[in-house]
Design a protein around this motif. Sequence first.
Motif, PDB file in Angstrom:
ATOM      1  N   THR A   1       8.566 -12.251   9.431  1.00  0.00           N
ATOM      2  CA  THR A   1       9.434 -12.097   8.278  1.00  0.00           C
ATOM      3  C   THR A   1       9.277 -10.953   7.300  1.00  0.00           C
ATOM      4  OG1 THR A   1       9.519 -14.476   8.353  1.00  0.00           O
ATOM      5  CG2 THR A   1      10.439 -13.316   6.453  1.00  0.00           C
ATOM      6  N   MET A   2      10.473 -10.035   7.275  1.00  0.00           N
ATOM      7  CA  MET A   2      10.171  -8.855   6.534  1.00  0.00           C
ATOM      8  C   MET A   2      10.710  -9.099   4.965  1.00  0.00           C
ATOM      9  SD  MET A   2       9.847  -7.554   9.769  1.00  0.00           S
ATOM     10  CE  MET A   2      11.766  -7.758  10.213  1.00  0.00           C
ATOM     11  N   ASP A   3      10.159  -8.309   4.279  1.00  0.00           N
ATOM     12  CA  ASP A   3      10.930  -8.420   2.776  1.00  0.00           C
ATOM     13  C   ASP A   3      12.201  -7.754   3.051  1.00  0.00           C
ATOM     14  OD1 ASP A   3       8.571  -9.005   1.450  1.00  0.00           O
ATOM     15  OD2 ASP A   3       7.970  -7.033   0.767  1.00  0.00           O
ATOM     16  N   GLY A   4      13.008  -8.386   2.149  1.00  0.00           N
ATOM     17  CA  GLY A   4      14.383  -8.349   2.507  1.00  0.00           C
ATOM     18  C   GLY A   4      15.200  -9.593   3.333  1.00  0.00           C
ATOM     19  N   GLY A   5      14.322 -10.269   3.789  1.00  0.00           N
ATOM     20  CA  GLY A   5      14.921 -11.484   4.504  1.00  0.00           C
ATOM     21  C   GLY A   5      15.133 -11.524   6.028  1.00  0.00           C
ATOM     22  N   LYS A   6      15.088 -10.314   6.628  1.00  0.00           N
ATOM     23  CA  LYS A   6      15.251 -10.270   8.077  1.00  0.00           C
ATOM     24  C   LYS A   6      14.011 -10.723   8.774  1.00  0.00           C
ATOM     25  CE  LYS A   6      19.538  -8.412   8.221  1.00  0.00           C
ATOM     26  NZ  LYS A   6      19.736  -7.140   8.805  1.00  0.00           N
ATOM     27  N   GLN A   7      14.355 -11.290  10.169  1.00  0.00           N
ATOM     28  CA  GLN A   7      13.007 -11.830  10.818  1.00  0.00           C
ATOM     29  C   GLN A   7      13.336 -11.319  12.020  1.00  0.00           C
ATOM     30  OE1 GLN A   7      12.810 -16.218  11.775  1.00  0.00           O
ATOM     31  NE2 GLN A   7      11.359 -15.966   9.988  1.00  0.00           N
ATOM     32  N   LEU A   8      11.960 -10.890  12.601  1.00  0.00           N
ATOM     33  CA  LEU A   8      12.207 -10.374  13.935  1.00  0.00           C
ATOM     34  C   LEU A   8      11.367 -11.579  14.857  1.00  0.00           C
ATOM     35  CD1 LEU A   8      12.156  -7.914  16.015  1.00  0.00           C
ATOM     36  CD2 LEU A   8       9.756  -7.544  15.630  1.00  0.00           C
ATOM     37  N   ARG A   9      12.351 -12.017  15.896  1.00  0.00           N
ATOM     38  CA  ARG A   9      11.936 -13.019  16.692  1.00  0.00           C
ATOM     39  C   ARG A   9      11.721 -12.807  17.973  1.00  0.00           C
ATOM     40  NH1 ARG A   9      15.581 -18.057  14.400  1.00  0.00           N
ATOM     41  NH2 ARG A   9      14.937 -18.106  12.141  1.00  0.00           N
ATOM     42  N   LEU A  10      10.583 -13.286  18.591  1.00  0.00           N
ATOM     43  CA  LEU A  10      10.304 -13.157  19.949  1.00  0.00           C
ATOM     44  C   LEU A  10      10.671 -14.428  20.684  1.00  0.00           C
ATOM     45  CD1 LEU A  10       9.164 -11.588  22.445  1.00  0.00           C
ATOM     46  CD2 LEU A  10       7.023 -12.421  21.977  1.00  0.00           C
ATOM     47  N   HIS A  11      11.777 -14.558  21.760  1.00  0.00           N
ATOM     48  CA  HIS A  11      12.162 -15.572  22.347  1.00  0.00           C
ATOM     49  C   HIS A  11      11.728 -15.436  23.724  1.00  0.00           C
ATOM     50  CE1 HIS A  11      15.041 -18.713  23.155  1.00  0.00           C
ATOM     51  NE2 HIS A  11      15.403 -18.367  24.206  1.00  0.00           N
ATOM     52  N   ASP A  12      10.963 -16.363  24.325  1.00  0.00           N
ATOM     53  CA  ASP A  12      10.492 -16.440  25.861  1.00  0.00           C
ATOM     54  C   ASP A  12      10.392 -17.698  26.347  1.00  0.00           C
ATOM     55  OD1 ASP A  12       9.430 -15.483  28.268  1.00  0.00           O
ATOM     56  OD2 ASP A  12       7.585 -14.700  27.244  1.00  0.00           O
ATOM     57  N   PRO A  13      11.298 -18.229  27.184  1.00  0.00           N
ATOM     58  CA  PRO A  13      11.254 -19.426  27.720  1.00  0.00           C
ATOM     59  C   PRO A  13      10.437 -19.684  28.747  1.00  0.00           C
ATOM     60  CG  PRO A  13      13.672 -18.683  27.467  1.00  0.00           C
ATOM     61  CD  PRO A  13      12.909 -17.593  27.307  1.00  0.00           C
ATOM     62  N   ARG A  14      10.040 -18.788  29.414  1.00  0.00           N
ATOM     63  CA  ARG A  14       8.909 -18.646  30.509  1.00  0.00           C
ATOM     64  C   ARG A  14       7.620 -18.417  29.913  1.00  0.00           C
ATOM     65  NH1 ARG A  14      11.086 -16.693  36.120  1.00  0.00           N
ATOM     66  NH2 ARG A  14       9.299 -17.841  36.878  1.00  0.00           N
ATOM     67  N   ARG A  15       7.554 -17.829  28.901  1.00  0.00           N
ATOM     68  CA  ARG A  15       6.058 -17.279  28.402  1.00  0.00           C
ATOM     69  C   ARG A  15       5.279 -16.239  29.007  1.00  0.00           C
ATOM     70  NH1 ARG A  15       5.856 -23.120  26.813  1.00  0.00           N
ATOM     71  NH2 ARG A  15       3.800 -23.380  28.255  1.00  0.00           N
ATOM     72  N   PHE A  16       6.098 -15.416  29.802  1.00  0.00           N
ATOM     73  CA  PHE A  16       5.069 -14.684  30.501  1.00  0.00           C
ATOM     74  C   PHE A  16       5.165 -13.510  29.699  1.00  0.00           C
ATOM     75  CE2 PHE A  16       6.639 -16.725  34.836  1.00  0.00           C
ATOM     76  CZ  PHE A  16       5.279 -17.388  34.990  1.00  0.00           C
ATOM     77  N   GLY A  17       5.682 -13.318  28.668  1.00  0.00           N
ATOM     78  CA  GLY A  17       5.438 -12.288  27.585  1.00  0.00           C
ATOM     79  C   GLY A  17       4.164 -11.952  26.996  1.00  0.00           C
ATOM     80  N   ALA A  18       3.876 -11.169  25.903  1.00  0.00           N
ATOM     81  CA  ALA A  18       2.872 -11.084  25.230  1.00  0.00           C
ATOM     82  C   ALA A  18       3.213 -10.555  23.971  1.00  0.00           C
ATOM     83  CB  ALA A  18       1.917 -10.137  25.927  1.00  0.00           C
ATOM     84  N   ALA A  19       2.270 -11.196  22.683  1.00  0.00           N
ATOM     85  CA  ALA A  19       2.248 -10.761  21.508  1.00  0.00           C
ATOM     86  C   ALA A  19       0.715 -10.413  21.102  1.00  0.00           C
ATOM     87  CB  ALA A  19       2.934 -11.550  20.637  1.00  0.00           C
ATOM     88  N   LEU A  20       0.221  -9.456  21.095  1.00  0.00           N
ATOM     89  CA  LEU A  20      -1.344  -9.103  20.676  1.00  0.00           C
ATOM     90  C   LEU A  20      -1.250  -8.306  19.563  1.00  0.00           C
ATOM     91  CD1 LEU A  20      -2.506  -8.245  24.655  1.00  0.00           C
ATOM     92  CD2 LEU A  20      -2.444 -10.343  22.929  1.00  0.00           C
ATOM     93  N   TRP A  21      -2.435  -8.419  18.950  1.00  0.00           N
ATOM     94  CA  TRP A  21      -2.655  -7.645  17.447  1.00  0.00           C
ATOM     95  C   TRP A  21      -3.964  -6.754  18.052  1.00  0.00           C
ATOM     96  CZ3 TRP A  21      -0.510  -5.994  13.531  1.00  0.00           C
ATOM     97  CH2 TRP A  21      -1.297  -5.249  12.454  1.00  0.00           C
TER      98      TRP A  21
END
Length: 270
Positions: A96-116
Amino acid sequence: MPELPEVETTLRGVSPHVLGKRVREVIVRDKRMRWPIPDTIHEMEGCVIESGTRRAKYMLFGTKKGTLLLHLGMSGNLRVLPADTPFKKHDHLAITMDGGKQLRLHDPRRFGAALWIHGDVMEHPLLKELGPEPLGDEFTTEHLQSDCKGKTAAIKQVIMDAHVVVGVGNIYASEALFMAGINPRQAAGKVAKVKLAKLVQAIRKVLAASIEMGGTTLRDFLNESGEPGYFKQTLRVYDRAGEPCRVCKTEIKRIVQGQRSTFFCPTCQK
């Protein structure tokens, strides 16, 4: 599976809505992705997203504290939505960003990645050994010739190897080989330099055209469903088995290489 043009189109679609924005909250609804989403991803909170770039099929969003690396896997997508939009079952990550927009990652099979990732993201093991970008200056005839030299593997398999060049997925490999007049079964080491030069230009052309037309899958990144891209309307051989070649009218053939379907014209591709 989202390919390089889809990833590039996604990045271009979401970037105007997240770059320069401060992250208000990171919501991890399900950390079970290809690799678990790390708890350190919450370090993004309070950071400004300063950059958005792509390396191969990875999207990289940089802040002063670290870089968010996103991969769409086989079935994922990104959407920019109002933060109060109800979550769907497979919305695993929301930023969620200031201003109210939200970046969403949608992945039914969960083969994607989100790393920091801390430090130089290009030194991360997922990125460090990758080949050149197909639309970059480092992808040359000489580079491809060097990587093909002495190889008995089929040329299609070689250009789909991310250590040789990134982002040439199955659809685009078939299309580029048709444009270059190369049989996909030919041993890479036997392809003449003049043909490799044509192949480099064909890869560039087919990927650039697909990016320009919005990829072959998703085009709209500001709603929940997305809309089809338009590149599929221009495919010359891919998924056209049994149909006439658009150039010579010979029947397009389908074979299997590396467990993937390959489509080609036996007359145009010698």
